[in-house]
Design an enzyme around this catalytic site. Sequence first.
Site, PDB file in Angstrom:
ATOM      1  N   HIS A   1      38.851  40.038  29.713  1.00  0.00           N
ATOM      2  CA  HIS A   1      38.823  38.577  29.603  1.00  0.00           C
ATOM      3  C   HIS A   1      38.854  37.959  30.966  1.00  0.00           C
ATOM      4  CE1 HIS A   1      38.786  39.268  25.333  1.00  0.00           C
ATOM      5  NE2 HIS A   1      38.030  38.025  25.341  1.00  0.00           N
ATOM      6  N   LYS A  10      42.411  32.885  30.084  1.00  0.00           N
ATOM      7  CA  LYS A  10      42.736  32.992  28.883  1.00  0.00           C
ATOM      8  C   LYS A  10      44.011  33.071  28.412  1.00  0.00           C
ATOM      9  CE  LYS A  10      42.060  36.155  24.920  1.00  0.00           C
ATOM     10  NZ  LYS A  10      41.474  35.029  24.142  1.00  0.00           N
TER      11      LYS A  10
END
Length: 256
Positions: free
Chosen positions: A146, A150
């Site tokens: 990701h 995040k």
Amino acid sequence: MTKVIIAGYAGKMGQNAVKMVQNRDDFDLVAVYGQPGQSSATPLADNTKVFDKLDDIDVDADVWVDFTIPATVFENTKFAIEHNYSPVVGTTGLKDDQITELQALAANKQLGGLIAPNFGISAVLLMQFAQQAAKYMPDVEIIEMHHDQKLDAPSGTALNTAKLISKVRKPHKQGNPDEKETIPGVRGGTYDGIPIHAVRLPGLVAHEQVMFGSTGEGLTIRQDSFDRVSFMSGVAVAVEKISAEKELFVGLENIL
């Protein structure tokens, strides 16, 4: 007309949700909720109310869409259920006991809701395919990748993938039983013996691969989300359907 509240409207996912709802003739964005000082980069309609305190929210709405942060998602979802808003939750970080509590609250009110680790159709398919593969190839590791902003690790999708796999395999330690980590944590975290590795880098959006290994063969299933707009078709389906349900589901596949 489905009346919608979007919590976390100023974030990247929230902004995509705002655009999606405003572009639908059958949805009405009646309110948005965010932290004090936040604003929407996407112009809001004059009839859309803006709130920065949870307890101030008092509007007629059908669905609560949540793209906030892990630290507040439980409180937000509980508030939605208590006020008869069907929650559609894309925020990760809810613990199993919290989900159980929310499901009991929703069942008591006969209120439909959805907690989705991922709204991408490709991600839902990956999880289903991985569960099927694990019946025949029980040695597996998960790598999720990701963007570097995040907040939680592992991702909700990776954790849910591991949970689905664990339902069809016996927990066991993989690799050499005598292996030693010369760098602590290098083998990743584990869920029921399934190693999960989290990568965080700028330029990524949301990606996952599930690697299976067996004697003389291997299988890799990979899913890539290159743009957050890819999640909006799943959000739209949830907003359309969830008010007709009578319980709080976990996983988009339950209402597709």
